[in-house]
Design an enzyme around this catalytic site. Sequence first.
Site, PDB file in Angstrom:
ATOM      1  N   LYS A 188     128.498  93.684   7.655  1.00  0.00           N
ATOM      2  CA  LYS A 188     129.456  93.385   6.705  1.00  0.00           C
ATOM      3  C   LYS A 188     129.152  94.507   5.313  1.00  0.00           C
ATOM      4  O   LYS A 188     128.629  94.166   4.507  1.00  0.00           O
ATOM      5  CB  LYS A 188     129.321  91.942   5.952  1.00  0.00           C
ATOM      6  CG  LYS A 188     130.564  91.701   5.179  1.00  0.00           C
ATOM      7  CD  LYS A 188     131.800  91.561   6.233  1.00  0.00           C
ATOM      8  CE  LYS A 188     133.112  90.960   5.328  1.00  0.00           C
ATOM      9  NZ  LYS A 188     134.297  90.741   6.214  1.00  0.00           N
ATOM     10  N   SER A 383     138.557  89.966   9.081  1.00  0.00           N
ATOM     11  CA  SER A 383     137.886  89.328   8.038  1.00  0.00           C
ATOM     12  C   SER A 383     138.735  88.138   7.634  1.00  0.00           C
ATOM     13  O   SER A 383     139.014  87.382   8.388  1.00  0.00           O
ATOM     14  CB  SER A 383     137.351  89.937   6.733  1.00  0.00           C
ATOM     15  OG  SER A 383     136.211  89.652   5.999  1.00  0.00           O
TER      16      SER A 383
END
Length: 587
Positions: A188, A383
Site C-alpha cells: 500500500k 482500493s
Amino acid sequence: MKQFLITVAGVLVGLLLFAGLTPFILLGVVAAAARPTPTPARTVLLIDLRGALTDQASRNPFALLSGRTQSVMGIEQTLRQAENDERVRGVFVRLPETGMAPAAADELREAFKAFHRHGKFVIAHSQGLYAAGAIASTYELAASAGELWMQPGSAFQVTGMANEDLFFKRAFDRFGVVADFQQRYEYKNAVNPYLYDDYTPAHRTAELGWMTSVYASALQAAAADRSKPFDMIKTTLEAGPYSAEEAKSKGLVDRIGLPQEAEAAALAQAGDGAKLVDIADYKGNGFADRTGPKIAVISAEGAIMTGPSGGASPLGGESAIRSDEVAKAFYRAIDDSQVRAIVFRLSSPGGSDSASEQILAAVRAARAAGKPVVVSMGVYGASGGYWVSSDANAIVAEPTTLTGSIGVFGGKLVIGPALAKFGVDMRGLSVGGPFASSGAGGQPMSAQQHAVFSNWMDRIYNGFIGRVAEGRHLPVDKVAAIARGRVWTGAQAAGLGLVDQLGGFYDAVDRAKALAHIQGDARLVAFDGGTTLEALQRLFGGQTLLARIGGGAYVADDVEARALVGALGDARLRAKGAMVLAPMPRF
C-alpha cells in the site's frame, strides 16, 4: 472619493449582470449542444484524442464552454449508434503523441473493431509517438485501425513503458516535516513518497508487476491487429526508436502523409461529397435507441467521498464520486419495477472507507431486491473502487484496468517543526480523551495514540478482507494473501478470482442480461444523480457570487521548498483519517 464610489458601483453592477445573465448564457450553450446537427449522406466521424479524455461524460456545464467533454464512454456509445447508420461510412482518428490510459485504449480498441465488423472503416493518423508513459497503449489503439498513417519525419518511439514517482523524504528531513503514517500493508505505497527517498522492494515489485502486465497486454493486442507474432513485434519495437519512414519499412505503420492527406483519403473512401463531422456533433439518442426490458446504468468516476454532489463546485476541479448520489441512484433503480438489472460503470482509484461502505450497502440492497449488479471497470477499480465492487454479481474489467489494492493507509504530516524554523509556532489545546489531538499537525502521535490508530487501521483492513472474501466467495486466507495493498491489472486479477471477466462496458451489459434472463435487446437507462440543470441550480440558485481566495507564500524560494508545499497540499485529504486509495500512475 467620487471616482472610488463610481468604480465600486461599476463592480457591483458587473457582478449583478454576471449573476443574472450567466445562467441564461449557459442554458443557451447547453441547449445548443443538445440540438442535433444534420448528418450528411456520406459522413466520416472525426475522433480527436489529443485533448483530455475522461472515462465518462462530464455533467459539469462549464465543461461545455471549455470543450473538455470527450469521454471513452461517450465515444463508444456514439460509435454503437453509428454502426447501423448508413450515412456514417467510417471514422478518422487523430492520435495523441504521448501515452494514454491503458484501459481507455483497451475499450476504444474494441469499439473500433466492432465498428469495423459492421463494414465500416477506421483510419488513424499520428504526428508522432513519443517515449512517455504508456505509449505502447497508444500504439495498441493505433494498430487497431484498418489503416495507420504517420506524418513524414515524425518520431516513432514506442520502445517500452516508463513511470516516475517523486519522493519527498529528503526535503521533509531538510525542513523538519514528519510523515506520521501507517499502511496495511507493504504494497500500500500511496504514502511511500513521504516516507522514503526511493522505492521499497515491495513498492518496486508491485509497480513493475502491473507495468509489465500493461506492456505485455498492449503488445499482444498490437501484434494481433497487425497480424505479426508477439515476439517479432516486441523485438522490433524495442530496437527503436525510428522515424515514421523507418517504422513503415518495418511494417509498424501503413502510410506516410500529412493530416490533410490522411483526412482526404478517409473522405475519398467514404465516397463523393463525403463530409467530416466531429463525433461531438453527431447526435444520437443515447441509450434510447434500444428497446426491451430495462437495465439501469449507474456511472461513477473519480475519488470516492461522502456527501451529495452539491458539496462539489460545478466551476470545475477533478470529478468525484459522491456516496449519497451513487447510493440514491441505486435505490431509484431498486424502486423502479421495470429495472431488471444494473450495470455499474466505475472508474475510481479509491477514497473514503465510509463512503465506499455506503455505496457497497446500496449494491447489496439491489442484489437483495433481486436485481443483479454487474460492475464495468474503466481505468481504475482499485482500493475503495474495489471495495464498492466486491459484492456485485459479476465484475468485468479491461485487461489493463488497475484493480485490487485491497489495503488501507492513514496518518498525518507533522508540520510544526518545519514552521518553527521560519518563526511560526504551532500550539494546540484539546479537551476530552487522549485521542482527541491525534490529528493535530504540531507533533507526532503519542505512543498511546499510535496504538489506538493502529487498532482502527486493522479493523478497517480486516473488514475490507472480509467483505472481499464474502462477495467473491473466496477463503479469507486466500484474500489476505493476495491483498496487502497490492495493485493488479485486470488480467492479473482475473487469474486471482478478483475479476470474473475481461472486457468493456457492453460485455458487462451482456453479462447483466444473462443474469437477469433477458433475451434479445435491453433498454439501457441512465440512473445517474446530478444533471447539468441541477449543477446550474447549485451554482446560481440563491448562492452568492463571492469567492474566497486563499493566499499563502512559499517558505523559501527554492525548488525543494515549492515541492514541499505542494506535497503538503496534496496530503491534506490523505491526512484526514484512514483512506483506501491506490497510487495513480501517470500515463
